[in-house]
Enzyme design. Sequence first.
Site, PDB file in Angstrom:
ATOM      1  N   THR A 201      44.813  25.328  31.003  1.00 53.68           N
ATOM      2  CA  THR A 201      45.114  26.679  30.526  1.00 53.68           C
ATOM      3  C   THR A 201      44.000  27.189  29.608  1.00 53.68           C
ATOM      4  OG1 THR A 201      47.423  25.963  30.531  1.00 53.68           O
ATOM      5  CG2 THR A 201      46.952  28.068  29.476  1.00 53.68           C
ATOM      6  N   ILE A 202      43.516  26.313  28.753  1.00 55.04           N
ATOM      7  CA  ILE A 202      42.482  26.711  27.795  1.00 55.04           C
ATOM      8  C   ILE A 202      41.208  27.133  28.542  1.00 55.04           C
ATOM      9  CG2 ILE A 202      40.984  25.791  25.956  1.00 55.04           C
ATOM     10  CD1 ILE A 202      43.444  24.079  25.059  1.00 55.04           C
TER      11      ILE A 202
ATOM     12  N   LYS B 101      49.988  28.713  33.926  1.00 62.19           N
ATOM     13  CA  LYS B 101      51.322  28.914  33.330  1.00 62.19           C
ATOM     14  C   LYS B 101      51.754  30.377  33.493  1.00 62.19           C
ATOM     15  CE  LYS B 101      51.037  25.113  29.975  1.00 62.19           C
ATOM     16  NZ  LYS B 101      49.685  24.572  30.117  1.00 62.19           N
TER      17      LYS B 101
ATOM     18  N   ASP C  59      54.756  36.136  35.382  1.00 59.25           N
ATOM     19  CA  ASP C  59      55.221  37.314  36.125  1.00 59.25           C
ATOM     20  C   ASP C  59      54.166  37.629  37.190  1.00 59.25           C
ATOM     21  OD1 ASP C  59      56.837  39.419  36.822  1.00 59.25           O
ATOM     22  OD2 ASP C  59      56.504  40.592  35.006  1.00 59.25           O
ATOM     23  N   ALA C  60      54.471  38.571  38.054  1.00 58.65           N
ATOM     24  CA  ALA C  60      53.524  38.964  39.111  1.00 58.65           C
ATOM     25  C   ALA C  60      53.085  37.742  39.919  1.00 58.65           C
ATOM     26  CB  ALA C  60      52.310  39.675  38.511  1.00 58.65           C
TER      27      ALA C  60
ATOM     28  N   LEU D  25      49.211  36.625  41.187  1.00 59.07           N
ATOM     29  CA  LEU D  25      48.561  35.484  40.525  1.00 59.07           C
ATOM     30  C   LEU D  25      48.293  34.358  41.520  1.00 59.07           C
ATOM     31  CD1 LEU D  25      50.534  35.254  37.151  1.00 59.07           C
ATOM     32  CD2 LEU D  25      48.225  36.130  37.516  1.00 59.07           C
TER      33      LEU D  25
ATOM     34  N   GLU E 241      56.148  24.384  34.867  1.00 53.17           N
ATOM     35  CA  GLU E 241      55.886  23.749  33.565  1.00 53.17           C
ATOM     36  C   GLU E 241      57.122  23.879  32.683  1.00 53.17           C
ATOM     37  OE1 GLU E 241      53.232  22.370  31.903  1.00 53.17           O
ATOM     38  OE2 GLU E 241      51.497  22.758  33.183  1.00 53.17           O
TER      39      GLU E 241
ATOM     40  N   HIS F 229      57.042  18.197  30.126  1.00 53.01           N
ATOM     41  CA  HIS F 229      55.939  18.395  29.188  1.00 53.01           C
ATOM     42  C   HIS F 229      56.375  18.177  27.742  1.00 53.01           C
ATOM     43  CE1 HIS F 229      52.002  20.691  29.612  1.00 53.01           C
ATOM     44  NE2 HIS F 229      51.982  20.112  28.438  1.00 53.01           N
TER      45      HIS F 229
ATOM     46  N   ARG G 251      51.803  20.138  23.202  1.00 51.69           N
ATOM     47  CA  ARG G 251      50.729  19.677  22.319  1.00 51.69           C
ATOM     48  C   ARG G 251      51.092  19.945  20.852  1.00 51.69           C
ATOM     49  NH1 ARG G 251      44.593  20.374  24.135  1.00 51.69           N
ATOM     50  NH2 ARG G 251      43.556  20.432  22.147  1.00 51.69           N
TER      51      ARG G 251
END
Length: 216
Positions: free
Chosen positions: A35-36, A63, A66-67, A71, A112, A136, A139
């Site tokens: 993600t980062i 992650k 919506d849409a 995506l 996730e 998960h 973090r």
Amino acid sequence: MLPKLQVALDNTSFEDALESVTQYGEFIDVIEVGTILCVAEGMVPVRKLRALYPNKIILADIKGADAGNILAKQCYEAGADWMTVICCADVQTMVGMKKVANTYENHDVQIELYGDWTFDQAKAWRDAGLEQVVYHRSRDAQAAGKGWEQEDLDKIGKLCDLGFKVTITGGLNVEDLAFFKDYPIYCVIAGRGIRDAENPAQAAQDFKAEIARIWG
Ligand code: 5RP
Ligand code: MG
């Protein structure tokens, strides 16, 4: 089947991620554009890693919330095999992603699991055709002291019973893996445990060896 080893590239630049994955890419099964890294560089790392590692599964950990349809097209057209959706997304968002995934061979969506979600939702995800969940430990929760507990195993067991392919992640080290030995884990995701190791190539091989010892 042995759990796959997925390594999360949560680097802040592609250059840094590439320097890391070059050391252990050959030993792992799934390369995650974390993600980062997605926030830092969008789908560029997905495109570049697809070209460099044509035979590895590439995951875009966006992650998404919506849409889903749009995506999913962006992730898969860039070369990802798998992408992620956050568990609080509407089930129709997940379905939208999964429908696009199904237009390709062996493409998929990982849900996730963070924060509050329920087994009623999980049943609805299964009924809608979703197959993968990522259990998960966040973090930030880990940084605040959350360890792995029996409650986590109980939830993992229930997700397996629902028919999900269950992946585990969240600050995992080699020593943590035996805790999950009684469950048919689909993927083990490690990020810092491999990227930040003194010898990342050795760390990746240690993870693989421990996976084979436990689940082999
Ligand atoms: C965090 C993530 C990470 O990619 C995942 O948790 C693996 O990284 P680490 O082993 O460093 O926790 O998605 O939201
Ligand atoms: Mg990730």
